[in-house]
Design an enzyme around this catalytic site. Sequence first.
Site, mmCIF file in Angstrom:
data_model
loop_
_atom_site.group_PDB
_atom_site.id
_atom_site.type_symbol
_atom_site.label_atom_id
_atom_site.label_comp_id
_atom_site.label_asym_id
_atom_site.label_seq_id
_atom_site.Cartn_x
_atom_site.Cartn_y
_atom_site.Cartn_z
ATOM 1 C CG ASP A 10 -4.355 -1.780 -3.835
ATOM 2 O OD1 ASP A 10 -5.196 -1.999 -4.719
ATOM 3 O OD2 ASP A 10 -4.641 -1.301 -2.723
ATOM 4 C CG ASP A 31 -2.113 0.987 1.019
ATOM 5 O OD1 ASP A 31 -2.556 1.177 -0.122
ATOM 6 O OD2 ASP A 31 -2.562 1.553 2.031
ATOM 7 C CG ASP A 81 -9.885 -1.573 2.236
ATOM 8 O OD1 ASP A 81 -8.804 -2.030 2.644
ATOM 9 O OD2 ASP A 81 -10.164 -1.494 1.031
#
Length: 272
Positions: free
Chosen positions: A121, A83, A271
């Site tokens: 991601d 992330d 999230d």
Amino acid sequence: SAGALSGTLYRDPDSNVVKWVAANGGDSRAAVIRTNIASQPQARWFANFNISTAQQEAAAYVGAANAAGQVPVMSVYQITNRDCGGASAGGAPDLNQYRTWVSNFARGLGNRLVVIVLETDSIALLTCLDQQALAARNAALTYATQTFKAANPNAKVYLDGGHSTWNSASEQANRLRAAGVQYADGFYTNVSNYNPTGNEANYGRQIISALNGAGVTGKRQLIDTSRNGGAAGDWCGDDNTDRRIGRYPTLNTGDSNIDGYLWIKPPGEADG
């Protein structure tokens, strides 16, 4: 089923929503949550980095699914610089340790059909990586894909396809190729958003077309439908109380490009 997969998806009796219903039977929301959410199969996220327990964690989950005669969906979320250090930061301290974790985890995958959603991601979000770090990440994703499939020939591995309102299909296809999608079974989309299923399917077709044009053929899509049933509110609705569940999870998609509509991100959970 049209897609490449078939079978009944594993409903984990130890999922957070099942535990919540069991502990909150008197809550006025419990009945509808039990019927509409706890009844459905969801992915198990493997997101807490621990090299020493990786094999055991994989074997326990796969073994439980095998015993039930069902197909487990496993979301591997351990990549270094996860992330880009944002709200979901964590994962392996470095890519050498990541490879060790991957190798250990692979030993627990058994020999039956498992679906692996590899590193949400990790391909769509690259803003924190310079060229050297990007090359190292792509090599690590390729290593993970090949290692999982070598350990279990029935493992189906899907790479990060972002979603239809992020990168262009051509750009995402280029990134997927750099990350080794040729060794994977395809890609997944919509884990990080709530775009309508039709939009995601169209985006997936565009990625597949771009991959085909580059000589990478036979790849298919998974679509996360856990939270894309429509809602009011802004995009930050990861924690938006008006989010709605989408299509129920199934491997019977009726679409030759799509291997599954899955609940990858568990609905109702924050999230990041």
